[in-house]
Enzyme design. Structure first.
Site, mmCIF file in Angstrom:
data_model
loop_
_atom_site.group_PDB
_atom_site.id
_atom_site.type_symbol
_atom_site.label_atom_id
_atom_site.label_comp_id
_atom_site.label_asym_id
_atom_site.label_seq_id
_atom_site.Cartn_x
_atom_site.Cartn_y
_atom_site.Cartn_z
ATOM 1 N N ASP A 191 0.869 -1.174 0.000
ATOM 2 C CA ASP A 191 0.000 0.000 0.000
ATOM 3 C C ASP A 191 0.903 1.220 0.000
ATOM 4 O O ASP A 191 1.595 1.486 0.986
ATOM 5 C CB ASP A 191 -0.910 0.020 1.233
ATOM 6 N N ARG A 251 -12.939 -5.160 -4.884
ATOM 7 C CA ARG A 251 -13.499 -4.686 -6.143
ATOM 8 C C ARG A 251 -13.072 -5.620 -7.265
ATOM 9 O O ARG A 251 -11.893 -5.948 -7.395
ATOM 10 C CB ARG A 251 -13.037 -3.258 -6.437
ATOM 11 N N ASP A 274 -15.781 -12.760 -4.090
ATOM 12 C CA ASP A 274 -17.043 -12.196 -3.616
ATOM 13 C C ASP A 274 -17.457 -11.011 -4.489
ATOM 14 O O ASP A 274 -18.591 -10.563 -4.421
ATOM 15 C CB ASP A 274 -16.910 -11.753 -2.150
ATOM 16 N N GLU A 279 -20.763 -7.235 -12.445
ATOM 17 C CA GLU A 279 -21.644 -7.842 -11.452
ATOM 18 C C GLU A 279 -23.100 -7.684 -11.889
ATOM 19 O O GLU A 279 -23.487 -6.591 -12.293
ATOM 20 C CB GLU A 279 -21.440 -7.197 -10.077
ATOM 21 N N HIS A 298 -21.211 -11.010 -3.484
ATOM 22 C CA HIS A 298 -20.911 -9.704 -2.893
ATOM 23 C C HIS A 298 -21.556 -9.578 -1.506
ATOM 24 O O HIS A 298 -22.246 -8.591 -1.212
ATOM 25 C CB HIS A 298 -21.382 -8.575 -3.820
ATOM 26 N N ILE A 299 -21.292 -10.557 -0.665
ATOM 27 C CA ILE A 299 -21.908 -10.576 0.676
ATOM 28 C C ILE A 299 -20.866 -10.646 1.784
ATOM 29 O O ILE A 299 -21.221 -10.924 2.936
ATOM 30 C CB ILE A 299 -22.888 -11.756 0.812
#
Length: 341
Positions: A191, A251, A274, A279, A298-299
């Site tokens: 990062d 993402r 996920d 999507e 996506h949960i």
């Protein structure tokens, strides 16, 4: 007593406001609740109806605090055009980027997001996915369903002591780091915004993206910004060690999804997805039947306990802010807007 407008339908209120928080709201604020008559439509199975944008002016009028969530329409700048708009926006959900314009923060409005609370739910998902794939549970499950028993061609592995690469030091990444501490993993993070001091506090070491992708486990935690689109390229995926496990809960566009799936289908890699690009995804039978692939809709941040805690989470920080200006963990820092999820 300050006035608070709850800008979501009764169904969403039941989803994100627990009984204790309702009592606290009624005790500390004059609360205006949106009603069924303010809904934009009937909603859909499993999804509460959204609030009608036309209802905003009437509900917001005279409010000091806005409590929002999923289904709250975009809050237009016009709500603050007379210089007398609400002082606080408390979002009982994740990202606020689609909810408000950054100019609102520049006007001194304090914004809060329950993203850090959702992050814990995501962290649990990532840990669960890592352990599930490391122990080859889907493969064993498939064997049992096909009348098999002990397997001699593969064996599960342990997470303890493994090198875990984390891409992005977001709140979800920090939750996962906390959960991984008992496993004694070698935690490496890529990062560009993570300082050496903060890395030391987290108990991780910073490294390059290439080195992160030399890990046995890789978990992706980047925001949806132009700089992260396609950052994990086909070339980088090809350099992943054999049997590496990739978890993407952030993402879909961050990774070359097609390249990853190719390596999953040939049995070289394991993956838990996920999020997708696009999507919802459309996959052929080979992908859907792959025993080294976990798919979820996506949960990662969606749990019963987590949702009910969201309004209370931001409200706690709002009350501290109103009392003495304390910036709690849900406070949205205007300086970090450009790199926020």
């Amino acid at each position: 007593m300050p006035r608070l407008a709850a800008l979501f339908t009764p169904e969403r209120a039941d989803d994100v406001v627990d009984l204790q928080t309702r009592r606290l709201l009624e005790d500390r604020f004059e609360v205006v609740w949106a009603g069924a008559e303010h809904a934009a439509g009937p909603g859909s199975p499993g999804k509460p109806p959204a609030l009608d944008p036309a209802a905003l002016p009437g509900l917001v009028a005279g409010a000091d605090v806005l409590l929002t969530s999923w289904g709250t329409p975009h809050l237009p700048k016009s709500l603050w055009s007379d210089g007398k708009g609400p002082n606080v926006v408390a979002h009982a959900a994740g990202s606020v980027k689609n909810l408000i314009d950054p100019v609102v923060l520049e006007q001194g409005v304090a914004v809060f997001s329950a993203g850090p609370r959702i992050a814990w739910s995501v962290g649990e998902y990532c840990l669960a996915a890592m352990l599930t794939l490391a122990r080859r549970l889907p493969r064993f499950d498939q064997a049992i369903r096909q009348s098999g028993w002990k397997q001699t061609t593969f064996r599960g592995h342990e997470l303890a002591g493994a090198k875990v690469g984390i891409i992005g030091a977001s709140s979800t990444a920090r939750a996962l780091i906390t959960l991984l501490k008992p496993f004694g993993c070698d935690l490496v993070v890529y990062d560009p915004y993570l300082t050496a001091e903060r890395a030391d506090q987290l108990g991780v070491r910073t490294t390059t993206l290439e080195d992160v992708l030399q890990s046995t486990f890789v978990s992706i935690h980047v925001p949806n910004v132009p700089e992260t689109k396609g950052m994990i390229t086909r070339k980088l995926i090809e350099q992943l060690p054999d049997d590496a496990i990739v978890v993407n809960s952030s993402r879909g566009p961050a990774i070359d999804q097609q390249a990853l799936l190719e390596h999953v289908l040939d049995g070289r890699l394991y993956a838990a997805l996920d999020v997708y690009d696009p999507e919802p995804p459309t996959f052929d039978a080979a992908v859907l039947e792959a025993p080294n692939l976990l798919l979820s809709p996506h949960i990662a941040g969606d749990t019963a306990e987590g949702h009910l805690a969201l309004a209370g989470y931001v409200l706690t920080d709002v009350l501290k802010w109103l009392e003495d200006g304390t910036r709690g963990p849900s406070f949205v820092d205007p300086a970090a807007w450009s790199i926020a999820a």
